[in-house]
Design a protein around this motif. Structure first.
Motif, mmCIF file in Angstrom:
data_model
loop_
_atom_site.group_PDB
_atom_site.id
_atom_site.type_symbol
_atom_site.label_atom_id
_atom_site.label_comp_id
_atom_site.label_asym_id
_atom_site.label_seq_id
_atom_site.Cartn_x
_atom_site.Cartn_y
_atom_site.Cartn_z
ATOM 1 N N ALA A 44 42.620 40.197 22.779
ATOM 2 C CA ALA A 44 42.920 41.608 23.015
ATOM 3 C C ALA A 44 44.310 41.977 22.518
ATOM 4 O O ALA A 44 44.497 43.018 21.869
ATOM 5 N N ASN A 45 45.296 41.130 22.801
ATOM 6 C CA ASN A 45 46.664 41.439 22.363
ATOM 7 C C ASN A 45 46.811 41.343 20.855
ATOM 8 O O ASN A 45 47.511 42.154 20.245
ATOM 9 N N VAL A 281 49.886 29.904 37.737
ATOM 10 C CA VAL A 281 49.137 29.874 36.476
ATOM 11 C C VAL A 281 48.500 31.230 36.202
ATOM 12 O O VAL A 281 48.586 31.773 35.087
ATOM 13 N N LEU A 282 47.861 31.811 37.228
ATOM 14 C CA LEU A 282 47.189 33.097 37.057
ATOM 15 C C LEU A 282 48.167 34.212 36.716
ATOM 16 O O LEU A 282 47.821 35.147 35.992
ATOM 17 N N HIS A 283 49.399 34.096 37.217
ATOM 18 C CA HIS A 283 50.392 35.133 36.940
ATOM 19 C C HIS A 283 50.785 35.149 35.467
ATOM 20 O O HIS A 283 51.237 36.173 34.956
ATOM 21 N N HIS A 284 50.616 34.024 34.777
ATOM 22 C CA HIS A 284 50.895 33.961 33.346
ATOM 23 C C HIS A 284 49.656 34.257 32.513
ATOM 24 O O HIS A 284 49.717 34.196 31.277
ATOM 25 N N LEU A 285 48.540 34.586 33.160
ATOM 26 C CA LEU A 285 47.288 34.748 32.433
ATOM 27 C C LEU A 285 46.600 36.090 32.691
ATOM 28 O O LEU A 285 46.162 36.755 31.743
ATOM 29 N N ILE A 286 46.508 36.510 33.943
ATOM 30 C CA ILE A 286 45.771 37.737 34.252
ATOM 31 C C ILE A 286 46.477 38.989 33.720
ATOM 32 O O ILE A 286 45.835 39.820 33.067
ATOM 33 N N PRO A 287 47.793 39.194 33.967
ATOM 34 C CA PRO A 287 48.434 40.380 33.366
ATOM 35 C C PRO A 287 48.320 40.442 31.851
ATOM 36 O O PRO A 287 48.006 41.511 31.312
ATOM 37 N N PRO A 288 48.538 39.345 31.101
ATOM 38 C CA PRO A 288 48.335 39.431 29.644
ATOM 39 C C PRO A 288 46.911 39.792 29.248
ATOM 40 O O PRO A 288 46.699 40.412 28.195
ATOM 41 N N ALA A 289 45.930 39.399 30.070
ATOM 42 C CA ALA A 289 44.546 39.744 29.752
ATOM 43 C C ALA A 289 44.239 41.206 30.050
ATOM 44 O O ALA A 289 43.442 41.837 29.361
ATOM 45 N N LEU A 290 44.885 41.767 31.076
ATOM 46 C CA LEU A 290 44.593 43.140 31.499
ATOM 47 C C LEU A 290 45.474 44.183 30.811
ATOM 48 O O LEU A 290 45.042 45.323 30.618
#
Length: 314
Positions: A44-45, A281-290
């Motif tokens: 997406a990015n 881990v999720l904090h480095h992954l979910i915001p970049p995905a959304l």
């Protein structure tokens, strides 16, 4: 897992990352959703960046800010997630001393850079909605360039002492990091020295930067809400509320999960250690995905540019 160097007095040259010490048996299952989120974030990015680069109508300050946010997201993902997946899939737990502190520097610098970018984007929306006639004269290419330089220099300079202080500590005992990433607190706990100064500096610097950003973001969206409620056109008000509401919810999610990570790290004795590790881990992954979906592809012009790019690809 133990290592011969775990309890030796020799200087540590590498660390071992132990993800989820209590639940290592289900790491392979967790790798599947993490891989899908990673592919979504990178795809997406990257698509957003290419679309903005190729579409001349998107060469405007708002889209330059979106590009900056996407670049930060890509760097954060590439810094953290490939190593996590390598641990899950191939049991590659070792990380060199220098690589560990490079990862720590990027994480400590780029997360506040992302928060600061959110703040600049909130100001951009405030000017666009509350002062639309002055928007072209305030939000210019020069403004974006100066804001980008400010974002990079402020966070890189103020947060670079965190990994520097941690790297200067004496590591002569355990080399097992109970985390998937080289987080400052997880690494500094392995030191033979007192790391109180390190913890205090990180706490003050990070929360001063993030706190000031969030206050300015909150004020911007408060003024936006007041302006929107005065709109006479019902459709315009609903559209502005929908756009800014989704932005604010995403920022709130970004800040909340970061706060939870910190609090669970502080309360390690009463919270299973696997919870803050997973949240980290999720904090480095979910915001970049959304971020590209909420900020970018809901925009009509960017959506049309993306559709044109996909047609070219086909």
């Amino acid at each position: 897992m133990t290592s011969p160097s775990n309890y030796s007095t020799a200087p540590v040259s590498e660390f071992l990352l132990i993800c989820f010490p209590n639940y290592q048996s289900w790491q392979h299952w967790l790798s599947l959703p993490l891989s899908l989120l990673f592919l979504l974030a990178m795809g997406a990015n990257t698509t957003l960046l290419i679309t903005i680069r190729l579409e001349a109508s998107l060469h405007e300050p708002m889209y330059y800010l979106l590009s900056l946010l996407s670049l930060l997201d890509i760097v954060l993902c590439l810094t953290v997630i490939p190593k996590v997946l390598a641990i899950f899939w191939f049991d590659l737990r070792s990380i060199s001393f220098s690589a560990c502190f490079l990862q720590m520097f990027i994480m400590n610098s780029f997360l506040p850079m992302e928060s600061c970018t959110f703040m600049v984007m909130a100001y951009d929306r405030y000017v666009a909605i509350c002062h639309p006639l002055r928007y072209p004269s305030i939000i210019t290419d020069q403004f974006v360039a100066k804001a980008s330089v400010f974002i990079v220099i402020r966070n890189a300079l103020l947060l670079s002492p965190v990994p520097i202080l941690t790297a200067q500590l004496h590591y002569c005992g355990k080399n097992v990091i109970e985390n998937c990433i080289c987080a400052n607190l997880s690494v500094s706990r392995l030191s033979c020295d007192n790391f109180t100064l390190n913890r205090i500096y990180q706490f003050v610097a990070v929360w001063t930067l993030l706190g000031s950003d969030f206050i300015l973001i909150f004020l911007s969206y408060t003024f936006i809400l007041r302006a929107v409620l005065r709109f006479k056109g019902e459709g315009a008000a609903a559209k502005a509320l929908s756009t800014c509401g989704s932005h604010f919810i995403l920022i709130l999610f970004f800040s909340t999960i970061l706060l939870v990570v910190v609090l669970t790290n502080v309360a390690r004795k009463s919270v299973p250690m696997d919870i803050p590790i997973l949240l980290n881990v999720l904090h480095h992954l979910i915001p970049p995905a959304l971020n590209p979906i909420v900020y970018g592809f809901r925009t009509k012009e960017l959506k049309q540019g993306c559709q044109k790019l996909l047609r070219w690809g086909l």
